[in-house]
Design an enzyme around this catalytic site. Structure first.
Site, PDB file in Angstrom:
ATOM      1  N   TRP A 207       0.802  -1.293  -0.045  1.00  0.00           N
ATOM      2  CA  TRP A 207      -0.259   0.100  -0.003  1.00  0.00           C
ATOM      3  C   TRP A 207       0.935   1.341  -0.018  1.00  0.00           C
ATOM      4  O   TRP A 207       1.853   1.186   0.764  1.00  0.00           O
ATOM      5  CB  TRP A 207      -0.777  -0.231   1.156  1.00  0.00           C
ATOM      6  CG  TRP A 207      -1.840  -1.182   1.084  1.00  0.00           C
ATOM      7  CD1 TRP A 207      -1.626  -2.353   1.677  1.00  0.00           C
ATOM      8  CD2 TRP A 207      -3.081  -1.058   0.945  1.00  0.00           C
ATOM      9  NE1 TRP A 207      -2.799  -3.236   1.453  1.00  0.00           N
ATOM     10  CE2 TRP A 207      -3.733  -2.322   1.109  1.00  0.00           C
ATOM     11  CE3 TRP A 207      -4.006  -0.155   0.344  1.00  0.00           C
ATOM     12  CZ2 TRP A 207      -4.985  -2.686   0.899  1.00  0.00           C
ATOM     13  CZ3 TRP A 207      -5.446  -0.284   0.474  1.00  0.00           C
ATOM     14  CH2 TRP A 207      -5.903  -1.479   0.426  1.00  0.00           C
ATOM     15  N   CYS A 217       3.867  -2.663   3.871  1.00  0.00           N
ATOM     16  CA  CYS A 217       2.852  -3.729   3.432  1.00  0.00           C
ATOM     17  C   CYS A 217       1.631  -3.683   4.239  1.00  0.00           C
ATOM     18  O   CYS A 217       1.565  -2.972   5.214  1.00  0.00           O
ATOM     19  CB  CYS A 217       3.788  -5.316   4.012  1.00  0.00           C
ATOM     20  SG  CYS A 217       4.257  -5.205   5.700  1.00  0.00           S
ATOM     21  N   ARG A 220      -1.552  -8.059   8.728  1.00  0.00           N
ATOM     22  CA  ARG A 220      -1.368  -9.482   8.799  1.00  0.00           C
ATOM     23  C   ARG A 220      -2.777 -10.165   9.104  1.00  0.00           C
ATOM     24  O   ARG A 220      -3.647  -9.843   9.770  1.00  0.00           O
ATOM     25  CB  ARG A 220      -0.608  -9.572  10.083  1.00  0.00           C
ATOM     26  CG  ARG A 220      -0.116 -11.298  10.336  1.00  0.00           C
ATOM     27  CD  ARG A 220       0.621 -11.263  11.554  1.00  0.00           C
ATOM     28  NE  ARG A 220       1.913 -10.585  11.454  1.00  0.00           N
ATOM     29  CZ  ARG A 220       2.556  -9.831  12.350  1.00  0.00           C
ATOM     30  NH1 ARG A 220       1.872  -9.866  13.789  1.00  0.00           N
ATOM     31  NH2 ARG A 220       3.703  -9.156  12.193  1.00  0.00           N
ATOM     32  N   TYR A 221      -3.062 -11.185   8.285  1.00  0.00           N
ATOM     33  CA  TYR A 221      -4.179 -11.715   8.415  1.00  0.00           C
ATOM     34  C   TYR A 221      -4.077 -12.919   9.538  1.00  0.00           C
ATOM     35  O   TYR A 221      -3.184 -13.102  10.347  1.00  0.00           O
ATOM     36  CB  TYR A 221      -4.425 -12.718   7.191  1.00  0.00           C
ATOM     37  CG  TYR A 221      -4.423 -11.751   5.900  1.00  0.00           C
ATOM     38  CD1 TYR A 221      -5.239 -10.759   5.999  1.00  0.00           C
ATOM     39  CD2 TYR A 221      -4.006 -12.501   4.620  1.00  0.00           C
ATOM     40  CE1 TYR A 221      -5.466  -9.984   4.745  1.00  0.00           C
ATOM     41  CE2 TYR A 221      -4.210 -11.745   3.759  1.00  0.00           C
ATOM     42  CZ  TYR A 221      -4.650 -10.482   3.622  1.00  0.00           C
ATOM     43  OH  TYR A 221      -4.751  -9.773   2.562  1.00  0.00           O
ATOM     44  N   PHE A 222      -5.373 -13.318  10.107  1.00  0.00           N
ATOM     45  CA  PHE A 222      -5.552 -14.292  11.110  1.00  0.00           C
ATOM     46  C   PHE A 222      -4.516 -15.497  11.228  1.00  0.00           C
ATOM     47  O   PHE A 222      -4.341 -15.919  12.269  1.00  0.00           O
ATOM     48  CB  PHE A 222      -6.758 -14.920  11.506  1.00  0.00           C
ATOM     49  CG  PHE A 222      -7.578 -15.860  10.489  1.00  0.00           C
ATOM     50  CD1 PHE A 222      -7.254 -17.016  11.037  1.00  0.00           C
ATOM     51  CD2 PHE A 222      -7.819 -15.216   9.427  1.00  0.00           C
ATOM     52  CE1 PHE A 222      -7.996 -17.902   9.985  1.00  0.00           C
ATOM     53  CE2 PHE A 222      -8.536 -16.380   8.556  1.00  0.00           C
ATOM     54  CZ  PHE A 222      -8.326 -17.645   8.751  1.00  0.00           C
ATOM     55  N   HIS A 230       2.978  -2.855   8.396  1.00  0.00           N
ATOM     56  CA  HIS A 230       3.749  -1.673   8.394  1.00  0.00           C
ATOM     57  C   HIS A 230       3.178  -0.642   7.667  1.00  0.00           C
ATOM     58  O   HIS A 230       3.279   0.664   8.367  1.00  0.00           O
ATOM     59  CB  HIS A 230       5.087  -2.302   7.713  1.00  0.00           C
ATOM     60  CG  HIS A 230       6.093  -3.039   8.525  1.00  0.00           C
ATOM     61  ND1 HIS A 230       6.489  -4.057   7.603  1.00  0.00           N
ATOM     62  CD2 HIS A 230       6.343  -3.028   9.675  1.00  0.00           C
ATOM     63  CE1 HIS A 230       7.366  -4.914   8.639  1.00  0.00           C
ATOM     64  NE2 HIS A 230       7.199  -4.231   9.646  1.00  0.00           N
ATOM     65  N   TYR A 259      -7.470   4.666   6.839  1.00  0.00           N
ATOM     66  CA  TYR A 259      -7.154   4.238   8.132  1.00  0.00           C
ATOM     67  C   TYR A 259      -7.812   4.943   8.953  1.00  0.00           C
ATOM     68  O   TYR A 259      -8.335   4.483  10.363  1.00  0.00           O
ATOM     69  CB  TYR A 259      -5.594   4.330   8.585  1.00  0.00           C
ATOM     70  CG  TYR A 259      -4.829   3.183   7.440  1.00  0.00           C
ATOM     71  CD1 TYR A 259      -4.915   1.945   7.914  1.00  0.00           C
ATOM     72  CD2 TYR A 259      -4.186   3.606   6.348  1.00  0.00           C
ATOM     73  CE1 TYR A 259      -4.092   1.049   7.242  1.00  0.00           C
ATOM     74  CE2 TYR A 259      -3.514   2.671   5.751  1.00  0.00           C
ATOM     75  CZ  TYR A 259      -3.391   1.586   6.024  1.00  0.00           C
ATOM     76  OH  TYR A 259      -2.746   0.478   5.521  1.00  0.00           O
ATOM     77  N   ASP A 262     -11.270   3.816   8.741  1.00  0.00           N
ATOM     78  CA  ASP A 262     -11.481   2.332   9.062  1.00  0.00           C
ATOM     79  C   ASP A 262     -12.340   1.742   7.826  1.00  0.00           C
ATOM     80  O   ASP A 262     -13.025   0.633   8.417  1.00  0.00           O
ATOM     81  CB  ASP A 262     -11.896   2.011  10.398  1.00  0.00           C
ATOM     82  CG  ASP A 262     -11.483   0.664  10.711  1.00  0.00           C
ATOM     83  OD1 ASP A 262     -10.506  -0.011  10.091  1.00  0.00           O
ATOM     84  OD2 ASP A 262     -11.977  -0.273  11.700  1.00  0.00           O
ATOM     85  N   CYS A 333     -24.825 -18.589  10.271  1.00  0.00           N
ATOM     86  CA  CYS A 333     -24.164 -19.771  10.921  1.00  0.00           C
ATOM     87  C   CYS A 333     -24.133 -19.423  12.620  1.00  0.00           C
ATOM     88  O   CYS A 333     -24.114 -20.433  13.528  1.00  0.00           O
ATOM     89  CB  CYS A 333     -22.734 -19.909  10.637  1.00  0.00           C
ATOM     90  SG  CYS A 333     -21.898 -18.596  10.631  1.00  0.00           S
ATOM     91  N   HIS A 790     -16.739 -17.555  10.491  1.00  0.00           N
ATOM     92  CA  HIS A 790     -17.766 -18.607  10.517  1.00  0.00           C
ATOM     93  C   HIS A 790     -17.710 -19.362  11.779  1.00  0.00           C
ATOM     94  O   HIS A 790     -16.675 -19.336  12.321  1.00  0.00           O
ATOM     95  CB  HIS A 790     -17.373 -19.661   9.205  1.00  0.00           C
ATOM     96  CG  HIS A 790     -18.262 -20.962   8.973  1.00  0.00           C
ATOM     97  ND1 HIS A 790     -19.550 -20.477   8.698  1.00  0.00           N
ATOM     98  CD2 HIS A 790     -18.083 -22.124   9.132  1.00  0.00           C
ATOM     99  CE1 HIS A 790     -20.138 -21.660   8.639  1.00  0.00           C
ATOM    100  NE2 HIS A 790     -19.352 -22.647   8.851  1.00  0.00           N
TER     101      HIS A 790
END
Length: 830
Positions: A207, A217, A220-222, A230, A259, A262, A333, A790
């Site tokens: 980005w 960068c 971070r995903y889960f 960063h 940001y 959000d 769900c 989920h």
């Protein structure tokens, strides 16, 4: 046929043509889960447009005298194979190109194509009338019936309208920063390709900040992949709000994230902002997935998270009584998992399923709007086994394919519409928090069980809070009703600290690509210790010393419920108050003994704090030197953007117990009509329009009294909530323990009005017994937030763990008990 014509003529006055706004139930029986595809089809009343399966239509005819029904059936059309799928035998599926529901290019919620047939049936003899038969009848009959049939066929059914409620996840708002965005003249020029993160050299998910041109960068995903945060850290250090995702820039636009707001946003000045750093939009080509494409992929991949869904092994499909799957209605769900577990509890089974015939007999004229009827319908659908049949393989006309675990199951559309009606979240197709839905449903059960057995009592327990002033050593005891034990997660107690530190070091260095996910391992005993340890209150106003001092608060069980729900508090706020999920593994035990956590009440020789109210915030002529409110907590809340008066209320009503409690109060009261109104203290003059002597709405009073409360109780609730009905109803159900001086009577009479009432007023009804429990179910969540991801549940049935994953019901091989979110225990009887 003349006889049928005469019959039709005699009932013509009861046959209506659907008008705009009519609720047409042509997809589902009001009392069962029969559909037009079920054996026997669906009978729709031509007057009320309520649908009934073949087993319930006679009941409706007998109760109402209605004779004319439309018999509606649907059969699936044969699937045509295309060149791409012919070898696999799977039907061609149109891939979604938009993150949307019910919109062209979005997710298709009704992929199956059907042939439909409708005819008129006259009861009680079930004489049938087809469209061809109508042609031979008198014009007045032919016209009315034909119009009714045509209107029925063209009307959008209630369930379908709810199912395909349009949702477009790509609608973005223009950023408030876009027009006046300041860009630094730092001479930086960004090349058209070959980008790397300036901190860690990552070459994907990059980005560029539109203020200073820095390339960093993404988040971070889960699962530990994606990026190293960063770009986010850069915003937190600089406050520069907008960034564009490199690789998504084309002449038509690009992904822009704010940001500060959000959210993904629109930037009408994007070409100008990119040109500032030497990027010509007209020459750029797409080389990265957009955020929309990534989210579509995630939505299509739901069901592939390996550990919780046990996808590493071939699971054995199960069917039968109590083993019925539930269709996902689009992010439902959370509801499916909660209701599967609740109908494992005997109280809910006996209240709704055992009494189903009585409930149906007493149902109102429109059973689709009756809470008790729809809960009973759902419970019977889950427990009876009638709908626990393997789903047909779309590519197998003979039904000989290997079972996959998917069932025909039930689609709880009416139930979801009813329990979500009027709720800002549960009425939508968005993902929700299972714990919040559980409490919402229990609240509805409480409202609808003012008389007779109340199954929510199985979970209800009393909590005793003991606060001890450290200066006077005097104590204060309070009790409150609760339904869920919230268990904190002490991250500093992880047993694999060195492994976590090493994984974090590798991620920061980013020297070996995506690193292996390392999950913090927290002992369950540490969680229980964090719950039972005394909490220090630093700004406690002591009535004994008439000043602020330090106090300790301990929480204990004043009663142990028959069934105990434990919530692992995985969802929390980061330092920047951005919601986040703790990725932890907890060795939750199969059995619990909580006897040591039973409350003991006032101790011998222990003095209680005097019942003296704290001083007012201010007086007309004297400055209060020791204000009630903790100014630092108020300031912290204000810095987050909340109104000053709301922040003062949050601190006041949580008794200066800290920022966490105050923040929780704010999050729970943001929708209050008087959220930003000035704080009015008990005993002080009220704000304009809310004086204690203000006349209350007689209509509001009557509504609350009709729910089984006395007029005095209704008055107290309305006064406490500024005469707002919805808030008053919520207040009265959450303050049952505050109403001990007022008897709750079914007739709505106060204790003084009740003849022969000499008993002391009852407190909240709770069951009690030994604090020994065994685990029988747990609900797990996959994803980074309660608003996405989920839910699945595991339930122990006949000594066998079973996984309920929407329509999939299978024997569990490795129940992931360490990764649960909600745990359900039942009392062990000696």
């Amino acid at each position: 046929m003349a006889d049928v014509g005469e019959v039709l003529m005699s009932v013509l006055s009861t046959i209506r043509v659907p008008r705009p706004g009519d609720r047409v139930h042509k997809d589902e029986c009001a009392l069962s889960f029969s559909t037009p595809e079920s054996e026997g089809g669906l009978y729709v009343c031509m007057n009320s447009f309520l649908g009934f399966g073949s087993q319930y239509v006679d009941r409706h005819h007998a109760r109402t005298g209605q004779r004319a029904y439309l018999h509606f059936t649907r059969t699936r059309k044969p699937q045509k194979e295309d060149d791409n799928n012919s070898s696999a035998g799977d039907p061609p599926k149109k891939k979604p190109t938009r993150l949307a529901i019910g919109i062209e290019g979005g997710f298709d919620v009704e992929q199956d194509q059907y042939e439909e047939d409708v005819k008129v049936v006259i009861f009680p003899d079930r004489q049938e009338v087809t469209s061809e038969d109508l042609a031979t009848m008198p014009d007045v009959v032919k016209e009315r019936v034909s119009l009714s049939m045509a209107g029925f066929m063209s009307a959008d059914s209630v369930s379908h309208a709810l199912q395909v409620q349009q949702w477009d996840g790509e609608v973005r708002q223009e950023s408030r920063h876009a027009v006046d965005l300041k860009q630094l003249d730092n001479g930086l020029k960004i090349p058209p390709s070959g980008w790397r993160c300036e901190v860690c050299d990552l070459q994907e998910n990059l980005w560029m900040n539109l203020t200073d041109g820095k390339v960093m960068c993404g988040r971070r995903y889960f699962d530990g992949t994606g990026g190293n945060n960063h770009a986010l850290l850069h915003f937190q250090q600089t406050g520069f709000p907008l960034a564009v995702k490199l690789g998504t820039i084309t002449p038509d636009g690009a992904d822009v994230y704010s940001y500060d707001e959000d959210d993904m946003v629109l930037n009408p000045k994007l070409p100008e902002h990119l040109s500032h750093f030497g990027i010509d939009m007209m020459t750029m080509q797409k080389t990265e997935h957009t955020m929309t494409e990534l989210e579509i992929a995630v939505n299509q991949r739901v069901g592939e998270w390996e550990v919780i869904q046990e996808s590493g092994t071939t699971l054995r499909p199960l069917s039968g009584s109590g083993l019925t799957g539930m269709k996902n209605l689009g992010n439902s769900c959370y509801l499916n998992s909660v209701m599967q577990v609740l109908f494992t509890v005997p109280d809910f089974q006996s209240k709704y399923v055992s009494n189903i015939e009585k409930i149906f007999d007493e149902a109102p004229s429109d059973p689709t709007q009756d809470f008790k009827t729809q809960v009973a319908k759902l419970g019977y659908g889950l427990l009876s086994g009638e709908y626990s049949k393997p789903a047909p393989d779309p590519g197998d006309d003979n039904g000989t394919a290997e079972p996959r675990g998917d069932q025909v199951g039930i689609a709880p559309r009416m139930f979801k519409a009813l329990v979500g009606r009027g709720h800002p979240e549960f009425s939508t197709n968005r993902q929700q928090d299972a714990q919040e839905f559980l409490l919402h449903f229990i609240n509805m059960v409480e409202r609808n069980c003012r008389s007779g057995a109340n199954p929510s009592e199985a979970f209800r327990f009393l909590v005793e809070e003991r606060i001890v002033c450290q200066q006077s050593h005097k104590a204060k005891y309070t009790q409150r009703v609760d339904y869920i034990l919230q268990l904190p997660v002490p991250m500093d107690q992880a047993t694999n600290t060195e492994e976590l530190q090493e994984a974090e070091r590798r991620r920061e260095e980013a020297d070996s690509g995506p690193s292996q996910l390392v999950r913090a391992q927290i002992p369950f005993t540490a969680c229980m210790a964090a719950l039972s340890e005394p909490e220090v209150l630093g700004d406690f106003w002591s009535s004994a010393v008439q000043a602020k001092t330090t106090a300790t608060k301990t929480t204990r069980f004043a009663s142990f419920p028959d069934h105990l729900v434990i919530q692992i508090k995985k969802f929390t706020f980061g330092l920047d108050w951005v919601p986040k999920k703790l990725d932890v593994s907890i060795d939750v035990p199969d059995t619990l003994d909580l006897g040591d956590l039973r409350a003991t009440g006032q101790q011998p020789g222990e003095e209680l704090l005097p019942e003296v109210a704290p001083p007012p915030l201010m007086t007309p002529d004297v400055e209060v030197k020791a204000p009630v409110l903790d100014d630092s907590t108020v300031s912290q809340l204000c810095e987050m953007g909340f109104p000053l008066e709301a922040c003062r209320k949050a601190v006041y009503y949580t008794g200066n117990t800290g920022i966490d409690a105050a923040m929780n109060w704010v999050m729970g009261h943001m929708d209050d009509p008087d959220f930003s109104a000035p704080l009015v203290l008990p005993g002080c003059s009220s704000a304009p329009g809310t004086t204690p002597t203000e006349s209350l709405s007689e209509e509001h009073l009557a509504t609350i009294v009709s729910m089984g409360f006395s007029r005095d109780q209704a008055t107290k609730a309305l006064r406490a909530t500024s005469n707002v009905l919805d808030r008053a109803v919520d207040w009265i159900f959450s303050h049952l323990d505050d109403l001990e001086s007022m008897e709750v009577s079914e007739g709505g009479r106060s204790a003084a009005e009740s003849e022969g009432s000499r008993e002391p007023p009852p407190g909240p009804r709770v069951r009690d017994g030994p604090g020994k429990y065994e685990l029988f179910a747990f609900i797990s969540h996959m994803g980074t937030s309660t608003m996405c991801g989920h839910y699945v549940c595991h339930i122990k049935k006949d000594h066998q763990w079973v996984i309920f994953n929407d329509q999939k019901v299978c024997a569990s091989e490795k129940p992931p008990k360490d990764l649960g979110y909600l745990y359900f225990y039942r009392r062990v009887t000696e």
